[in-house]
Design an enzyme around this catalytic site. Structure first.
Site, PDB file in Angstrom:
ATOM      1  N   LYS A 261     -11.754   1.162  13.241  1.00 32.93           N
ATOM      2  CA  LYS A 261     -10.323   1.628  13.599  1.00 32.93           C
ATOM      3  C   LYS A 261     -10.327   1.356  15.233  1.00 32.93           C
ATOM      4  CE  LYS A 261      -7.397   1.830  10.488  1.00 32.93           C
ATOM      5  NZ  LYS A 261      -6.303   1.075  10.304  1.00 32.93           N
TER       6      LYS A 261
ATOM      7  N   SER B 218      -5.711   5.321  13.322  1.00 37.28           N
ATOM      8  CA  SER B 218      -5.909   6.303  12.621  1.00 37.28           C
ATOM      9  C   SER B 218      -6.650   7.459  13.720  1.00 37.28           C
ATOM     10  CB  SER B 218      -6.804   6.290  11.525  1.00 37.28           C
ATOM     11  OG  SER B 218      -7.312   7.399  11.074  1.00 37.28           O
TER      12      SER B 218
ATOM     13  N   TYR C 278     -15.867   3.218   9.198  1.00 32.38           N
ATOM     14  CA  TYR C 278     -14.374   3.133   9.287  1.00 32.38           C
ATOM     15  C   TYR C 278     -13.938   3.416  10.684  1.00 32.38           C
ATOM     16  CZ  TYR C 278      -9.483   4.385   8.215  1.00 32.38           C
ATOM     17  OH  TYR C 278      -8.001   4.582   8.190  1.00 32.38           O
TER      18      TYR C 278
ATOM     19  N   ASP D 217      -3.407 -13.807   3.953  1.00 32.00           N
ATOM     20  CA  ASP D 217      -4.208 -12.730   4.088  1.00 32.00           C
ATOM     21  C   ASP D 217      -4.884 -12.492   5.337  1.00 32.00           C
ATOM     22  OD1 ASP D 217      -7.230 -11.685   4.317  1.00 32.00           O
ATOM     23  OD2 ASP D 217      -7.446 -11.948   1.992  1.00 32.00           O
ATOM     24  N   VAL D 218      -4.843 -11.427   6.265  1.00 30.61           N
ATOM     25  CA  VAL D 218      -5.100 -11.149   7.613  1.00 30.61           C
ATOM     26  C   VAL D 218      -6.533 -11.708   7.959  1.00 30.61           C
ATOM     27  CG1 VAL D 218      -3.319  -9.497   7.784  1.00 30.61           C
ATOM     28  CG2 VAL D 218      -5.610  -8.632   7.340  1.00 30.61           C
TER      29      VAL D 218
ATOM     30  N   GLY E  74       0.735  -1.256   0.133  1.00 30.79           N
ATOM     31  CA  GLY E  74       0.098   0.000  -0.033  1.00 30.79           C
ATOM     32  C   GLY E  74       0.815   1.187  -0.104  1.00 30.79           C
ATOM     33  N   PHE E  75       0.162   2.353   0.150  1.00 30.29           N
ATOM     34  CA  PHE E  75       0.884   3.722   0.220  1.00 30.29           C
ATOM     35  C   PHE E  75       1.900   3.750   1.445  1.00 30.29           C
ATOM     36  CE2 PHE E  75      -0.167   7.954   1.805  1.00 30.29           C
ATOM     37  CZ  PHE E  75       0.835   8.897   1.174  1.00 30.29           C
TER      38      PHE E  75
HETATM   39  N1  LIG Z   1      -3.682   7.014   4.187  1.00 31.88           N
HETATM   40  C1  LIG Z   1      -4.330   7.652   5.158  1.00 31.88           C
HETATM   41  O1  LIG Z   1      -4.415   8.772   5.121  1.00 31.88           O
HETATM   42  C2  LIG Z   1      -4.210   7.124   6.506  1.00 31.88           C
HETATM   43  C3  LIG Z   1      -4.579   7.845   7.542  1.00 31.88           C
HETATM   44  C4  LIG Z   1      -4.536   7.346   8.819  1.00 31.88           C
HETATM   45  C5  LIG Z   1      -4.204   5.921   8.968  1.00 31.88           C
HETATM   46  N2  LIG Z   1      -4.072   5.355   7.875  1.00 31.88           N
HETATM   47  C6  LIG Z   1      -3.722   3.998   8.178  1.00 31.88           C
HETATM   48  O2  LIG Z   1      -2.516   3.415   7.723  1.00 31.88           O
HETATM   49  C7  LIG Z   1      -2.257   2.119   7.347  1.00 31.88           C
HETATM   50  C8  LIG Z   1      -1.829   2.059   5.824  1.00 31.88           C
HETATM   51  O3  LIG Z   1      -2.648   2.997   5.113  1.00 31.88           O
HETATM   52  P1  LIG Z   1      -2.492   3.109   3.559  1.00 31.88           P
HETATM   53  O4  LIG Z   1      -2.944   4.479   3.109  1.00 31.88           O
HETATM   54  O5  LIG Z   1      -0.814   2.694   3.367  1.00 31.88           O
HETATM   55  O6  LIG Z   1      -3.396   2.013   3.111  1.00 31.88           O
HETATM   56  P2  LIG Z   1      -3.556   1.418   1.601  1.00 31.88           P
HETATM   57  O7  LIG Z   1      -2.872   2.141   0.583  1.00 31.88           O
HETATM   58  O8  LIG Z   1      -5.106   1.437   1.393  1.00 31.88           O
HETATM   59  O9  LIG Z   1      -2.851   0.043   1.758  1.00 31.88           O
HETATM   60  C9  LIG Z   1      -3.457  -1.175   2.458  1.00 31.88           C
HETATM   61  C10 LIG Z   1      -2.669  -2.255   2.257  1.00 31.88           C
HETATM   62  O10 LIG Z   1      -3.284  -3.315   2.841  1.00 31.88           O
HETATM   63  C11 LIG Z   1      -3.345  -4.556   2.192  1.00 31.88           C
HETATM   64  N3  LIG Z   1      -4.379  -5.326   2.705  1.00 31.88           N
HETATM   65  C12 LIG Z   1      -5.806  -4.999   2.541  1.00 31.88           C
HETATM   66  N4  LIG Z   1      -6.353  -6.034   3.018  1.00 31.88           N
HETATM   67  C13 LIG Z   1      -6.032  -7.080   3.350  1.00 31.88           C
HETATM   68  C14 LIG Z   1      -6.104  -8.355   3.855  1.00 31.88           C
HETATM   69  N5  LIG Z   1      -7.088  -8.905   4.008  1.00 31.88           N
HETATM   70  N6  LIG Z   1      -4.778  -9.135   3.946  1.00 31.88           N
HETATM   71  C15 LIG Z   1      -3.576  -8.623   3.780  1.00 31.88           C
HETATM   72  N7  LIG Z   1      -3.267  -7.375   3.146  1.00 31.88           N
HETATM   73  C16 LIG Z   1      -4.130  -6.716   3.291  1.00 31.88           C
HETATM   74  C17 LIG Z   1      -3.621  -3.952   0.863  1.00 31.88           C
HETATM   75  O11 LIG Z   1      -3.100  -5.274   0.148  1.00 31.88           O
HETATM   76  P3  LIG Z   1      -3.404  -5.200  -1.348  1.00 31.88           P
HETATM   77  O12 LIG Z   1      -2.142  -4.466  -2.298  1.00 31.88           O
HETATM   78  O13 LIG Z   1      -3.376  -6.656  -1.651  1.00 31.88           O
HETATM   79  O14 LIG Z   1      -4.585  -4.432  -1.492  1.00 31.88           O
HETATM   80  C18 LIG Z   1      -2.548  -2.879   1.018  1.00 31.88           C
HETATM   81  O15 LIG Z   1      -1.013  -3.338   0.893  1.00 31.88           O
HETATM   82  C19 LIG Z   1      -4.054   1.756   7.449  1.00 31.88           C
HETATM   83  O16 LIG Z   1      -4.045   0.873   8.481  1.00 31.88           O
HETATM   84  C20 LIG Z   1      -4.737   2.900   7.385  1.00 31.88           C
HETATM   85  O17 LIG Z   1      -5.966   2.471   7.983  1.00 31.88           O
HETATM   86  C21 LIG Z   1      -3.729   5.783   6.650  1.00 31.88           C
END
Ligand SMILES: NC(=O)c1ccc[n+]([C@@H]2O[C@H](COP(=O)([O-])OP(=O)(O)OC[C@H]3O[C@@H](n4cnc5c(N)ncnc54)[C@H](OP(=O)(O)O)[C@@H]3O)[C@@H](O)[C@H]2O)c1
Length: 331
Positions: free
Chosen positions: A146, A118, A142, A52-53, A10-11
């Site tokens: 969380k 978050s 969401y 897969d989690v 992910g990001f």
């Molecule tokens: N981005 C924000 O603004 C933000 C703000 C606050 C908190 N967060 C938290 O920070 C964390 C990372 O965010 P992000 O923006 O990087 O999220 P993201 O880009 O949506 O990436 C999500 C990741 O989780 C993986 N994933 C989803 N479901 C899964 C499953 N069932 N089993 C294994 N892997 C799985 C995805 O894999 P695939 O590639 O296979 O889909 C991807 O690698 C998250 O917990 C998010 O809630 C994010």
């Protein structure tokens, strides 16, 4: 020292993996898709494991020889409000966290499990300055998922001394991020991002490099059973955010003032129409309310206990991010 990362594709994962390698950690990534695992290995010096989690069987054995876990994997479509989205939030964000804890519960090597929550878990709290002690009020699926995922970590910490630490980033932006900040940029460029309220609305935003640094510090210095907010030193006023985004996009677009009640009325209609067609609304009332709220986070706890420092200014971070969107033909 070996770190297992979930959500490495992910990001945030895309920035966390190289940052850990650079600091001398061995990295293993739990990935649910074989093609993505191959891409990750081609890009970085990492081990991968397929799992897969939400599927506890697929996690069997992943805890072996792991010193640290950084659990990013989540469903993060923060605006989704449908029943289906609710079930997926619960399955991945709560069930996935529980499955990982069960796998690591009897680990003899685990030193710290950093759980990505978050600030959304805190919900729309009626104070301007929030910290880890502010009373939570999660409302959307969401936010609730969380918040509950945090409780799963805290229960494990108190029931069997699980070495869990929680980080709560606010809205993250940076290269590779197509979340809420990207939506702001797209809507502002199209001139369909109205000035809701007086434009002074304090909007929390943090650069991905600062979040990655904060997460690694939480892994190294965090206290078990504690949550740490990761945000910038201050929030940015919506008018200033609009100015910086438009300056970097390099295009003029209207920024029309619309009073809050009118905006909420229009968005409520969008919500109702979307519900009739069983679609997610492109914008919902909660988005508007969180845009209008003044919110800023007190990050003293992360600074004092972790040594967290905010390094990326809004000016620099927004410039770099929008240049990257442009290079990808996305803006
Ligand atoms: N981005 C924000 O603004 C933000 C703000 C606050 C908190 N967060 C938290 O920070 C964390 C990372 O965010 P992000 O923006 O990087 O999220 P993201 O880009 O949506 O990436 C999500 C990741 O989780 C993986 N994933 C989803 N479901 C899964 C499953 N069932 N089993 C294994 N892997 C799985 C995805 O894999 P695939 O590639 O296979 O889909 C991807 O690698 C998250 O917990 C998010 O809630 C994010």
């Amino acid at each position: 020292m070996k770190v297992l990362i979930t959500g490495a594709t992910g990001f945030v994962g895309g920035h966390l993996v190289p940052a850990l390698i650079e600091r001398g950690y061995q990295v293993k990534c739990l990935v649910r898709n074989e093609d993505k695992a191959r891409c990750l290995k081609a890009q970085f010096d990492v081990e991968t494991v397929i799992g897969d989690v939400t599927d506890a069987d697929s996690l069997h054995g992943i805890s072996e020889n792991i010193d640290y876990v950084i659990h990013l994997a989540a469903m993060g479509h923060v605006s989704s409000v449908s029943k289906e989205a609710y079930n997926r939030f619960t399955g991945i964000n709560e069930g996935g966290t529980r499955n990982l804890i069960n796998e690591f519960r009897y680990s003899k090597t685990l030193k710290k499990f950093v759980h990505f929550s978050s600030t959304a878990a805190m919900g729309p709290v009626g104070e301007v300055i929030l910290d880890e002690e502010s009373a939570p009020n999660p409302v959307t699926p969401y936010q609730k998922s969380k918040w509950r995922s945090e409780q799963i970590i805290l229960d494990a910490c108190s029931e069997f001394a699980f070495p869990g630490v929680i980080v709560r980033p606010c809205m993250i932006y940076g290269v590779g991020g197509y979340g809420e900040f990207y939506k702001f940029c797209k809507f502002m460029k199209k001139g369909v991002f109205p000035k809701v309220g007086l434009g002074k609305n304090l909007t929390p935003l943090v650069h991905v490099d600062d979040v990655v640094n904060g997460a690694i510090l939480a892994m190294e210095n965090g206290r078990n059973g504690q949550a740490y907010i990761l945000a910038s030193d201050t929030s940015i006023e919506m008018d200033e955010l609009h100015r910086l985004i438009m300056k970097n996009i390099g295009k003029w677009a209207p920024y029309i003032y619309v009073p809050v009640p009118i905006t909420l009325g229009v968005v409520r209609i969008i919500e109702i129409v979307a519900k009739v067609f069983e679609k997610e609304p492109i914008v919902n009332c909660m988005n508007i309310k969180s845009t209008v709220y003044d919110r800023t986070f007190d990050i003293k706890k992360a600074k004092n206990e972790l040594g967290y420092v905010v390094r990326i200014s809004f000016d620099k971070g927004i410039n770099e991010t929008i240049n990257w969107f442009k290079s990808q033909g996305k803006i």
